[in-house]
Structure formats: structure tokens, C-alpha cells
Scaffold this motif. Structure first.
Motif, PDB file in Angstrom:
ATOM      1  N   PRO A  26      85.075  24.637  70.992  1.00 40.33           N
ATOM      2  CA  PRO A  26      86.393  25.290  71.140  1.00 40.33           C
ATOM      3  C   PRO A  26      86.303  26.763  71.536  1.00 40.33           C
ATOM      4  CG  PRO A  26      85.903  24.842  68.824  1.00 40.33           C
ATOM      5  CD  PRO A  26      84.833  24.160  69.628  1.00 40.33           C
ATOM      6  N   TRP A  27      85.141  27.395  71.327  1.00 42.27           N
ATOM      7  CA  TRP A  27      85.019  28.813  71.664  1.00 42.27           C
ATOM      8  C   TRP A  27      84.524  29.003  73.095  1.00 42.27           C
ATOM      9  CZ3 TRP A  27      82.558  26.362  67.620  1.00 42.27           C
ATOM     10  CH2 TRP A  27      81.252  25.953  67.868  1.00 42.27           C
ATOM     11  N   ASP A  51      91.625  23.988  73.341  1.00 41.28           N
ATOM     12  CA  ASP A  51      92.829  23.715  72.563  1.00 41.28           C
ATOM     13  C   ASP A  51      94.114  24.036  73.333  1.00 41.28           C
ATOM     14  OD1 ASP A  51      92.649  26.420  72.454  1.00 41.28           O
ATOM     15  OD2 ASP A  51      92.657  26.607  70.286  1.00 41.28           O
ATOM     16  N   PRO A  53      78.285  30.034  66.195  1.00 42.34           N
ATOM     17  CA  PRO A  53      79.722  30.177  66.487  1.00 42.34           C
ATOM     18  C   PRO A  53      80.607  29.440  65.489  1.00 42.34           C
ATOM     19  CG  PRO A  53      78.513  29.684  68.496  1.00 42.34           C
ATOM     20  CD  PRO A  53      77.547  29.516  67.369  1.00 42.34           C
ATOM     21  N   THR A  54      80.140  28.295  64.980  1.00 44.81           N
ATOM     22  CA  THR A  54      80.922  27.568  63.981  1.00 44.81           C
ATOM     23  C   THR A  54      81.021  28.379  62.693  1.00 44.81           C
ATOM     24  OG1 THR A  54      80.126  25.471  64.876  1.00 44.81           O
ATOM     25  CG2 THR A  54      81.081  25.414  62.667  1.00 44.81           C
ATOM     26  N   GLU A  80      68.247  26.687  70.089  1.00 48.30           N
ATOM     27  CA  GLU A  80      69.381  26.550  71.016  1.00 48.30           C
ATOM     28  C   GLU A  80      70.607  26.006  70.282  1.00 48.30           C
ATOM     29  OE1 GLU A  80      67.410  25.591  75.350  1.00 48.30           O
ATOM     30  OE2 GLU A  80      67.240  24.098  73.757  1.00 48.30           O
ATOM     31  N   HIS A 120      79.301  17.463  67.443  1.00 46.52           N
ATOM     32  CA  HIS A 120      78.588  18.570  68.093  1.00 46.52           C
ATOM     33  C   HIS A 120      77.084  18.446  67.888  1.00 46.52           C
ATOM     34  CE1 HIS A 120      82.420  21.268  68.120  1.00 46.52           C
ATOM     35  NE2 HIS A 120      82.384  20.414  69.110  1.00 46.52           N
ATOM     36  N   GLY A 131      88.215  35.424  71.417  1.00 39.36           N
ATOM     37  CA  GLY A 131      88.041  34.303  72.334  1.00 39.36           C
ATOM     38  C   GLY A 131      87.835  32.995  71.607  1.00 39.36           C
ATOM     39  N   ASN A 132      87.876  33.017  70.287  1.00 37.37           N
ATOM     40  CA  ASN A 132      87.572  31.822  69.513  1.00 37.37           C
ATOM     41  C   ASN A 132      88.744  30.858  69.469  1.00 37.37           C
ATOM     42  OD1 ASN A 132      86.037  30.152  67.883  1.00 37.37           O
ATOM     43  ND2 ASN A 132      85.185  31.898  66.800  1.00 37.37           N
ATOM     44  N   SER A 133      88.479  29.695  68.974  1.00 37.64           N
ATOM     45  CA  SER A 133      89.396  28.565  69.076  1.00 37.64           C
ATOM     46  C   SER A 133      90.803  28.837  68.565  1.00 37.64           C
ATOM     47  CB  SER A 133      88.820  27.385  68.313  1.00 37.64           C
ATOM     48  OG  SER A 133      88.621  27.757  66.951  1.00 37.64           O
ATOM     49  N   SER A 134      90.934  28.985  67.260  1.00 37.26           N
ATOM     50  CA  SER A 134      92.252  28.923  66.640  1.00 37.26           C
ATOM     51  C   SER A 134      93.113  30.129  66.963  1.00 37.26           C
ATOM     52  CB  SER A 134      92.084  28.796  65.133  1.00 37.26           C
ATOM     53  OG  SER A 134      91.119  29.709  64.688  1.00 37.26           O
ATOM     54  N   ARG A 161      72.077  28.732  68.143  1.00 36.76           N
ATOM     55  CA  ARG A 161      72.758  29.764  68.923  1.00 36.76           C
ATOM     56  C   ARG A 161      74.060  29.238  69.536  1.00 36.76           C
ATOM     57  NH1 ARG A 161      72.410  30.892  74.344  1.00 36.76           N
ATOM     58  NH2 ARG A 161      70.735  29.385  74.626  1.00 36.76           N
ATOM     59  N   ILE A 162      74.031  28.022  70.038  1.00 37.74           N
ATOM     60  CA  ILE A 162      75.172  27.527  70.818  1.00 37.74           C
ATOM     61  C   ILE A 162      76.247  26.888  69.939  1.00 37.74           C
ATOM     62  CG2 ILE A 162      75.829  25.814  72.560  1.00 37.74           C
ATOM     63  CD1 ILE A 162      73.140  26.479  73.928  1.00 37.74           C
ATOM     64  N   VAL A 163      75.837  26.229  68.856  1.00 41.00           N
ATOM     65  CA  VAL A 163      76.815  25.518  68.040  1.00 41.00           C
ATOM     66  C   VAL A 163      76.941  26.074  66.616  1.00 41.00           C
ATOM     67  CG1 VAL A 163      77.329  23.311  66.948  1.00 41.00           C
ATOM     68  CG2 VAL A 163      76.669  23.365  69.340  1.00 41.00           C
TER      69      VAL A 163
END
Ligand SMILES: Nc1ncnc2c1ncn2[C@@H]1O[C@H](COP(=O)(O)OP(=O)(O)O)[C@@H](O)[C@H]1O
Ligand SMILES: [Mg+2]
Lengths: 256, 305
Positions: B131-132, B175, A174-175, A166, A153, A252-255, A169-171
């Protein structure tokens, strides 16, 4: 659907355990004729709680407000400092020592000192104690989260010629978000605990901690326990609220 | 010959192509006979070396004496055993790392300027999707960063989703997609701003053989359509040959260019039929010989992977 099912499945055992322990407690107090100043029975605590609900409520509001303000203050400071520490190596190294110290010092022990610094009629010292207690887990977890950015990333954002802000804010943010929420979840009940205990050391009348000491000094142990019950409920509410917020934001997040 | 020229838009590039005649290999250097460094070249690497210094102070020579020119519109595969510096070379071109020695230009600019000007699109071995973000939002990321309007972004992402065959997955999260689909999203993202240079580091490395061949054909199709130059890292010989105009064979310790194999597969777009072509097998054998360090000619067996 699955989440709700999982939650109810996860909630059932502790509820059963709680009911079971209360029953044992009640039975033990009755059978062994234990005096109220040692341990009052759950039923008498419950009776005191509902009889004095108005005062439990008003004291809860005082402590709850202190905890909430402390939580917000500690959250903002913790997240901001973590952001700075993630960017500036020197600050990270400096703060590592401060945070290590903060983890060793029982923060509520600072309460008497803080009462001295502010007017005794103010809630400020209590809010600050709560904020300090909140700061530590929020800072530690957020900083850890900010370090979880995947190399791929980082490469991507560099390849896209993205600026520092940026990329943050973008990576990066959220991580870090799931970690920040873990910190918040731990901090939420800590805020209540810190605010309650800070009241033991002085400050104005009002608040669950003050009410507990007052009732205890008047040997009204069931009432003192009713206030303890009030603070347990308050801490639980804070915990559940932060958990709900976490679910809402990370939806709305990944897992999933 | 003319067939290959169709894939090369720049006149100068096709010139160099014709001069090679029947020679299929140019051992030890990636240079063409014409040493043009004009604006028509996508990537010019001159005597580049890269030495990594580890934390303990040890040094690793990842690349040494690398010379390579990639013409505009040309497809170049980099192949070699792992650790021979393929990724490092690609990262230098992308300005994700800087060379220790030598010079490197991209469309006549420094690598850094080319990166800032967004001259290339890049796809990594890991898809590297956020992923988000939905599939659509992932594809639109480059456009979002570079100030495209909402309408332009939506139009472009729809186009790209159709191109990589994921029209129905715009609002899914990464995912929820298979590895192959994620990689296709990553490729769509790298194409978002229609770059004239594509850098791809083993983008199909994690895919199964079936998906892989399908994706290769798809990439060949995309390249024929977009006319972009491509630097494609792989460790699969058939993949390198199927896709490339030239295959650059590298050797490890230190990372060097061992040989360059011209692939003469004819006509514009590469389709799966070519995998049965005699020329395909010939090039595969040749690349393999260089990789294994033997130069016996005339070996032309059935390819088994
Ligand atoms: N950041 C790094 N620090 C130290 N050594 C590195 C680094 N990146 C790559 N290397 C070394 O450089 C050599 C080439 O690596 P790489 O370019 O990844 O090879 P390939 O992609 O061909 O497998 C390897 O020996 C690897 O260990
Ligand atoms: Mg590699």
C-alpha cells in the motif's frame, strides 16, 4: 486540507478547556486567598516565567539536549533490538522478560545508581535514564509492528525469491513504520519527563529539574512553577516534533 | 483441433492434445495418455500428497495421490469445493509449501529451483499490493528485485499498465483503486518478467460478476498473447470452462483429483461470444456433474450462476 481542518477541530476543545481551567484557577487563588507556597496563581507563574525567561531558557536547553540525546540513543537501540528479536526467536523470548522488568521498574529510580557509575559532573547518567525510558515503548511497539506483515506479502516475497534483507527492507520495515512512530510519539515526552526527574537525584548544576528543586528549597514557589511550565512546554515540543515527523514520513503511506 | 493447437506453442504438447480424440474426460487422474516428462511440460506432479500437522498434533490430509501434468502453454483450471486442496496444490507448485510425499517438477526442475530461477509469476486471491508503493512501483517490484535497469523497468511497467488498461493510474496508490483495478495491478505484476508459467489462486474471487467476466476476457487475451502456461484456481464453473483447455475437478477429504474435463472451445483467443456456445454449456454441465458426483450424460440446460 482535510487534515488541517481535522487538526484545528481537534485542537479547539482542549485549548478552550485549558483557558477555562486557568481562569477558574486564577479566580480560586484570588477569591480564597490561597498562599503561593500551596498554589501560586497562573498570573504570578506567568510573571515569573517571563521575568526569568533567560534562565528558564538556558536550563531548558540543558534538559532538552539530554532528552534529545537520550531519545536518539533509546530509539536506535530499541529499533535494532526489535529487528533482532523479530528475526531470532530465542532473543525475543529472552528480551520479553527484560522488557517486562523494565516496565515494572521505575526507570528514574536507577538515576542515583547511574550517578555513582559516572562522574558526577557529567550529564551521561541523565541521558542514559532518558534512553532507558525511551527504549521500552519504542522496542515494544516496533516489535509489534514487525509482526504485522501480511501472509500474502510474505508469500509474494518468497515467490519473488527475495532474500531476508530485501524482504525486511521492502515489506517488513514499511509495515512496522506506523507502529515505530507510535512508540516514538509515546517515548518523546517520556524522554523529557525522565531527564527532568533524573536531575532531582543529583548530577551537575543546570537543567530544569535541578532548577525546580533549587527554587523550591528557597521557597520561591512561583519560580519553581515557572520551571515546571518550562518542562511542560519542552515535553510538548518533543511530542509535537515527533508527531510532525510521523506525518511527514508516513505521508506517502497507505491510510490516508 | 487446430484451433486449440494455436494456443499451445510446444510441439509435444499439441501431440498429446491430438491423441485425446473424442474422449472428453479422463476420470481420476490428470494424466494425458502420453506420460511425457520432457522439458516441454510446465508442471509435472507425481503422486503428491500433503499432510498438515496442526499445533495440537492433529493431522489434515490436504492432498492425496495427485498426478497432474500441465503442458507448456496450456491453461488448466483447478475447481472444487472449498477445502479440497486447490490452494495447497498451487502453493506446492510455487514452492511456498513442500509436499509430504511424491515429486513435483516445474520446467524439469525442482519446485525450489524453479522458484529461485523465477520460472513462474503468481497472483493471489488478495491482490497483495504494497500500500505504500504506487501502482507503477508495485508492478516494477519483481524487476527491481532482479536487477533490471531503471529504464527497462519504466518501459516494462508502462507496457503492462496499458495491457491491463490502467495507463492513467501509474502514480496512484493501491487504496485509491477499486478491487478490480487492484487485482489487475496484481496480474500485471505477475506478468512483469514474462514468465512461462502463471499461477493464479482465485484472482477474481472478490470481484462482482460484471467485472469478473470482463477480467476473464482480458486474461484470455493476455494468455493468447503471452503463450504462458496457466494454473488457475477457481470455484466458478463457467469461469473454469471459459478460460481453460482442461478443467481439473477436485474432491475434498482427502483432496483428490476426481476428473479432468477437456474443454473444446475452438479458436485461439477466447472471447465473450463463446459463453453462448453449445460446447461451453456442454463443458459446464460436465464439470458440474463431476463436482456433484453424478454422471448423467446429456444434461445440457441453460447455465445460471
Ligand atoms: N497451513 C495449514 N495448516 C493446516 N491445515 C491447512 C493449512 N493450509 C490448508 N490446510 C487445510 O488443508 C485443506 C485444503 O486447504 P486449501 O488448499 O486452502 O483448500 P482450497 O483452496 O481448495 O479451499 C483444508 O482442510 C485446510 O483446512
Ligand atoms: Mg483456496
Amino acid at each position: 486540507m482535510r487534515a488541517a481542518f481535522g487538526a484545528s477541530k481537534g485542537l479547539l476543545p482542549p485549548i478552550l478547556l485549558g483557558v477555562f481551567s486557568l481562569a477558574i484557577w486564577q479566580a480560586a487563588v484570588v477569591w480564597f486567598n490561597i498562599k503561593p507556597f500551596i498554589v501560586p496563581s497562573p498570573l504570578s507563574i506567568g510573571a515569573q516565567f517571563s521575568e526569568n525567561f533567560a534562565t528558564v531558557w538556558s536550563n531548558s536547553m540543558v534538559t532538552g539536549l539530554n532528552s534529545l540525546l537520550g531519545l536518539l540513543l533509546g530509539l536506535v537501540i530499541g529499533v535494532c533490538l526489535a529487528l533482532i528479536a523479530a528475526m531470532v526467536r530465542a532473543i525475543d523470548e529472552l528480551s520479553a522478560a527484560v522488557v517486562a522488568a523494565a516496565m515494572v521498574i521505575p526507570i528514574v529510580a536507577l538515576a542515583p545508581v547511574l550517578y555513582g557509575m559516572f562522574s558526577a559532573a557529567e550529564q551521561t547518567a541523565r541521558i542514559l535514564v532518558a534512553a532507558l525510558a525511551v527504549f521500552v515503548p519504542v522496542y515494544v511497539n516496533t516489535l509489534k509492528g514487525l509482526r504485522q506483515v501480511k501472509p500474502v506479502h510474505r508469500d509474494l516475497m518468497r515467490a519473488l525469491a527475495a532474500g531476508t534483507w530485501e524482504t525486511t527492507r521492502i515489506v517488513t520495515l514499511p509495515t512496522a513504520l506506523p507502529f515505530l512512530f507510535t512508540g516514538l510519539r509515546i517515548a518523546s515526552s517520556l524522554a523529557v519527563i525522565a531527564a527532568v526527574i533524573a536531575e532531582y537525584f543529583g548530577g551537575p548544576i543546570g537543567g530544569l529539574g535541578k532548577a525546580i528543586t533549587t527554587a523550591a528549597s528557597q521557597s520561591n514557589y512561583p519560580l519553581a512553577w515557572a520551571y515546571v511550565l518550562g518542562s511542560i512546554i519542552l515535553g510538548l515540543l518533543f511530542y509535537l516534533a515527533s508527531m510532525g515527523l510521523e506525518k511527514l514520513v508516513l505521508k506517502g503511506n497507505s491510510s490516508r | 483441433m487446430t484451433a486449440i493447437e494455436n494456443r499451445v506453442p510446444a510441439a509435444q504438447a499439441s501431440d498429446t492434445r491430438n491423441q485425446t480424440g473424442e474422449t472428453m474426460t479422463q476420470p481420476l487422474t490428470g494424466e494425458r495418455e502420453s506420460q511425457s516428462t520432457g522439458g516441454s511440460d510446465a508442471v509435472v506432479v507425481r503422486d503428491v500428497g500433503k499432510i498438515f500437522t496442526t499445533k495440537k498434533g492433529a493431522t489434515v490430509t490436504a492432498l492425496e495421490n495427485i498426478d497432474l501434468t500441465v503442458a507448456a502453454g496450456e491453461f488448466v483450471s483447478l475447481i472444487g469445493p472449498s477445502g479440497c486442496g486447490k490452494s495447497t496444490l498451487m502453493r506446492l507448485i510455487a514452492d511456498l509449501d513442500t509436499p509430504t510425499s511424491g515429486t513435483l517438477t516445474v520446467f524439469g526442475k525442482t519446485a525450489k529451483q524453479a522458484r529461485l530461477d523465477q520460472e513462474y509469476g503468481i497472483a493471489f486471491q488478495q491482490a497483495g499490493l504494497l500500500p505504500w508503493r504506487t501502482v507503477r512501483a508495485n508492478i516494477e517490484l519483481p524487476l527491481e528485485l532482479h536487477g533490471f535497469s531503471k529504464a527497462a523497468r519504466t518501459a516494462r511497467s508502462r507496457e503492462l499498465l496499458l495491457l491491463v488498461g490502467l495507463g492513467d493510474f501509474a502514480d496512484n496508490y493501491p487504496d485509491q483503486l477499486s478491487g478490480g483495478m487492484q487485482q489487475r495491478v496484481a496480474i500485471a505484476r505477475s506478468l512483469a518478467e514474462s514468465p512461462n508459467l502463471l499461477l493464479m489462486d482465485e484472482p477474481f474471487g472478490a470481484l462482482d460478476e460484471m467485472t469478473r467476466e470482463h477480467m476473464q476476457a482480458e486474461l484470455a487475451h493476455i494468455c493468447a498473447e503471452t503463450q504462458a502456461a496457466v494454473v488457475f484456481v477457481t470455484h466458478s464453473i463457467p469461469e473454469a470452462v471459459f478460460l481453460a483447455d482442461r478443467v481439473v475437478v477436485m474432491s475434498p477429504r482427502p483432496g483428490r483429483i476426481q476428473a479432468v474435463v477437456d474443454v473444446k472451445l475452438g479458436a485461439g483467443e477466447r472471447t465473450d461470444d463463446l459463453r453462448e456456445d453449445d460446447q461451453f454449456f456442454a463443458s459446464v454441465s460436465e464439470v458440474r456433474e463431476h463436482l456433484h458426483g453424478t454422471h448423467a450424460t446429456g444434461v445440457r440446460g441453460v447455465e445460471n450462476r
